[in-house]
Design a protein around this motif. Structure first.
Motif, PDB file in Angstrom:
ATOM      1  N   PHE A  57      41.186  -3.654  26.672  1.00  0.00           N
ATOM      2  CA  PHE A  57      42.484  -3.964  26.077  1.00  0.00           C
ATOM      3  C   PHE A  57      43.006  -2.788  25.269  1.00  0.00           C
ATOM      4  O   PHE A  57      44.182  -2.500  25.268  1.00  0.00           O
ATOM      5  N   LYS A  58      42.084  -2.078  24.601  1.00  0.00           N
ATOM      6  CA  LYS A  58      42.497  -0.902  23.852  1.00  0.00           C
ATOM      7  C   LYS A  58      43.069   0.149  24.788  1.00  0.00           C
ATOM      8  O   LYS A  58      44.094   0.768  24.514  1.00  0.00           O
ATOM      9  N   LEU A 104      39.083   2.054  37.209  1.00  0.00           N
ATOM     10  CA  LEU A 104      39.351   2.820  35.997  1.00  0.00           C
ATOM     11  C   LEU A 104      40.782   2.514  35.583  1.00  0.00           C
ATOM     12  O   LEU A 104      41.697   2.616  36.405  1.00  0.00           O
ATOM     13  N   ILE A 105      40.980   2.106  34.334  1.00  0.00           N
ATOM     14  CA  ILE A 105      42.312   1.703  33.892  1.00  0.00           C
ATOM     15  C   ILE A 105      43.252   2.900  33.827  1.00  0.00           C
ATOM     16  O   ILE A 105      42.957   3.926  33.223  1.00  0.00           O
ATOM     17  N   MET A 106      44.401   2.744  34.478  1.00  0.00           N
ATOM     18  CA  MET A 106      45.416   3.797  34.506  1.00  0.00           C
ATOM     19  C   MET A 106      46.111   3.891  33.164  1.00  0.00           C
ATOM     20  O   MET A 106      46.547   2.879  32.603  1.00  0.00           O
ATOM     21  N   THR A 107      46.194   5.113  32.615  1.00  0.00           N
ATOM     22  CA  THR A 107      46.855   5.327  31.319  1.00  0.00           C
ATOM     23  C   THR A 107      47.843   6.497  31.432  1.00  0.00           C
ATOM     24  O   THR A 107      47.818   7.270  32.403  1.00  0.00           O
ATOM     25  N   GLU A 108      48.681   6.629  30.426  1.00  0.00           N
ATOM     26  CA  GLU A 108      49.633   7.745  30.399  1.00  0.00           C
ATOM     27  C   GLU A 108      48.925   9.087  30.354  1.00  0.00           C
ATOM     28  O   GLU A 108      49.413  10.077  30.899  1.00  0.00           O
ATOM     29  N   GLY A 143      49.451   2.701  26.274  1.00  0.00           N
ATOM     30  CA  GLY A 143      50.802   2.803  26.791  1.00  0.00           C
ATOM     31  C   GLY A 143      51.081   1.525  27.519  1.00  0.00           C
ATOM     32  O   GLY A 143      50.229   1.031  28.233  1.00  0.00           O
ATOM     33  N   SER A 144      52.205   0.963  27.344  1.00  0.00           N
ATOM     34  CA  SER A 144      52.509  -0.287  28.034  1.00  0.00           C
ATOM     35  C   SER A 144      52.484  -0.049  29.531  1.00  0.00           C
ATOM     36  O   SER A 144      52.562   1.076  30.015  1.00  0.00           O
ATOM     37  N   CYS A 145      52.376  -1.151  30.274  1.00  0.00           N
ATOM     38  CA  CYS A 145      52.370  -1.051  31.733  1.00  0.00           C
ATOM     39  C   CYS A 145      53.631  -0.335  32.211  1.00  0.00           C
ATOM     40  O   CYS A 145      53.581   0.485  33.121  1.00  0.00           O
ATOM     41  N   LYS A 146      54.754  -0.622  31.578  1.00  0.00           N
ATOM     42  CA  LYS A 146      56.022  -0.001  31.950  1.00  0.00           C
ATOM     43  C   LYS A 146      55.955   1.514  31.808  1.00  0.00           C
ATOM     44  O   LYS A 146      56.357   2.257  32.717  1.00  0.00           O
ATOM     45  N   GLY A 152      43.161   1.207  38.152  1.00  0.00           N
ATOM     46  CA  GLY A 152      43.589  -0.152  37.894  1.00  0.00           C
ATOM     47  C   GLY A 152      44.910  -0.206  37.148  1.00  0.00           C
ATOM     48  O   GLY A 152      45.076   0.460  36.125  1.00  0.00           O
ATOM     49  N   ILE A 153      45.863  -0.978  37.683  1.00  0.00           N
ATOM     50  CA  ILE A 153      47.139  -1.211  37.008  1.00  0.00           C
ATOM     51  C   ILE A 153      47.050  -2.588  36.352  1.00  0.00           C
ATOM     52  O   ILE A 153      46.906  -3.602  37.045  1.00  0.00           O
TER      53      ILE A 153
END
Length: 353
Positions: free
Chosen positions: A70-71, A29-33, A76-79, A48-49
């Motif tokens: 990609f969306k 699962l993609i990690m988001t803010e 939020g950027s990886c940073k 996922g990072i």
């Protein structure tokens, strides 16, 4: 199969456990803010990072068929995501996949987040770097290592274990990439006073990775063609597991792992495990031969014949190499083949074909 969550998850302020992904298929699962706003989280598993390398992202997209990948990553950027990860100070369990090569700055931020969370409540940490080099290039050089963990899992490109691992005096369960299996590694790990379970693992897909095979070969050659389990140490170790299509030669010297009770080997090809008679407390040996092994029956017989001390019980089953989980016992045979289960204290030999 869920690869992303809606932005509104940030409003789930009382959520304590989020378990995602598929370990055997390496789906995440993609990690988001938004996820980092769930500050009550105690468990965050299968995250996922996303790295910045397009190739890595494309490969992951094809694997998961995640149209919104990609969306999701662009929210939020990886940073920003890695900076926000430090907010989850209530975390007790964290499991991460690195998807694509991280920029140097992002590796520093991820390392900082791991160090910070480990100084808070974190007791379980799992990092799969997908052979991107994060484990060797960043985590191994940590100046504030996760000394208070009870469980640590490191999978990926790991030629040698971090030297700081000897300071983890409370570590009970350790899983490492098979690429770190070396004689000096075992000597280092033997100093861990509370270590109860030790696993070396490499899945079928990674075994096809050229660098993984090269590391395995180099490790074996550095030990004179055979990896030795030293005597002394491992005062509380009860379980040793080696799970990989290919197992290098592993030899137990006299006095090795004095408290070891269970040994698990799951493989397609193995070069033998001499010195089993030196394991004084051994009670069970499980040999899981892959369904893809060219001569599984011969491999089973060859290894069974190496167990000379006390004829063991034989448990026969079959496992699919694409899924190492969920193996069940179907038949139990004694050494005389009459189906009588062994009830004494002799070592048990279990053969999974």
């Amino acid at each position: 199969e869920v690869s992303e969550l809606p932005q509104s998850v940030g409003g789930l302020k009382r959520m304590t456990h989020l378990l995602a992904g598929n370990k055997s298929k390496r789906k995440a699962l993609i990690m988001t803010e938004e996820i980092t706003k769930m500050t009550a989280l105690k468990t965050l598993s299968g995250m996922g990072i996303c790295g910045t390398t397009t190739a890595g992202m494309v490969r992951f997209t094809r694997k998961t068929t995640a149209t919104g990948l990609f969306k999701s990553a662009s929210r939020g950027s990886c940073k920003q995501v890695l900076q926000a990860l430090e907010k989850l100070t209530n975390l007790k369990k964290l499991s991460l996949y690195i998807l694509g090569k991280l920029e140097e700055e992002d590796e520093i931020l991820l390392l900082s987040a791991i160090e910070h969370l480990s100084s808070c409540s974190l007791k379980f940490l799992a990092v799969d770097d997908g052979f991107t080099g994060f484990l060797e290039e960043s985590l191994s050089s940590s100046k504030a290592p996760p000394e208070h963990l009870h469980t640590l899992e490191l999978c990926g490109n790991l030629f040698e274990v971090p030297k700081w691992i000897v300071s983890m005096h409370g570590l009970e369960k350790l899983t490492l990439s098979l690429t770190s299996l070396r004689t000096d590694t075992l000597m280092l790990l033997s100093e861990l006073p509370e270590l109860f379970s030790l696993t070396f693992s490499l899945d079928a897909a990674k075994s096809k990775n050229g660098s993984a095979l090269e590391i395995l070969h180099k490790n074996t050659m550095n030990s004179g063609g055979e990896i030795f389990v030293p005597d002394g140490g491992f005062g509380k170790l009860k379980l040793l597991r080696l799970l990989a299509p290919f197992l290098p030669p592993l030899s137990f010297v006299e006095g090795a792992m004095p408290t070891l009770q269970r040994l698990e080997l799951r493989f397609r090809t193995a070069y033998g495990v001499p010195g089993l008679e030196n394991l004084a407390s051994l009670r069970q040996i499980f040999l899981a031969v892959s369904s893809k092994a060219p001569k599984a029956a011969e491999e089973k017989k060859r290894l069974a014949n190496k167990i000379e001390k006390n004829p063991p019980t034989v448990i026969v089953d079959e496992y699919n190499e694409s899924s190492m989980e969920g193996i069940s016992v179907t038949d139990v045979y004694s050494s005389d083949g009459h189906g009588k289960e062994n009830k004494d204290e002799r070592p048990t030999l279990a053969l999974f074909i």
